[in-house]
Design a protein around this motif. Sequence first.
Motif, mmCIF file in Angstrom:
data_model
loop_
_atom_site.group_PDB
_atom_site.id
_atom_site.type_symbol
_atom_site.label_atom_id
_atom_site.label_comp_id
_atom_site.label_asym_id
_atom_site.label_seq_id
_atom_site.Cartn_x
_atom_site.Cartn_y
_atom_site.Cartn_z
ATOM 1 N N GLU A 71 0.009 27.302 75.632
ATOM 2 C CA GLU A 71 0.393 27.649 74.844
ATOM 3 C C GLU A 71 2.065 26.951 74.698
ATOM 4 O O GLU A 71 3.189 26.501 75.198
ATOM 5 N N PHE A 78 5.160 32.738 68.752
ATOM 6 C CA PHE A 78 4.179 32.538 68.749
ATOM 7 C C PHE A 78 3.736 30.475 67.427
ATOM 8 O O PHE A 78 4.229 31.018 66.738
ATOM 9 N N ARG A 81 -1.393 27.214 70.257
ATOM 10 C CA ARG A 81 -3.213 27.686 71.413
ATOM 11 C C ARG A 81 -3.797 26.317 71.853
ATOM 12 O O ARG A 81 -4.812 26.079 70.941
#
Length: 126
Positions: A71, A78, A81
Amino acid sequence: MAESCEGDLFCGVNVADVDNPDEMDALEKKHAVVIDAPDKVKAGEEFEVTLKVGEYKEHPNEIGHFIEWMELYSGETFLARLDLTPEHSHYVMKATVKLDHAHPLRGRAKCNLHGLWENEKEIEVG
Ligand SMILES: [Fe+2]
């Protein structure tokens, strides 16, 4: 590794000292998450980031021992991934991203036998 996690790879996040590769042991060399990205980018402009595991020492890639996922984050945000199986031949993840804020890039990788590993790379966003 946090002191309270001493000896438990599945407690917390493991960090290999990629700034001093000669100081890394074999476990750290196999799991270090190497982040390849520019040192400086323009805000809102696309650039490529590559995460690699096994740069310093090849990590096994078999049913009983493999990297399950990788990731990419900007600070706590974020970005991308990649889920992996033992059939995947190389632990390389490429992502094209654009940033507005200069948080360190963080790469994470999860080994089914040796837990979660993370490394960071500073990046200037101007
Ligand atoms: Fe491993």
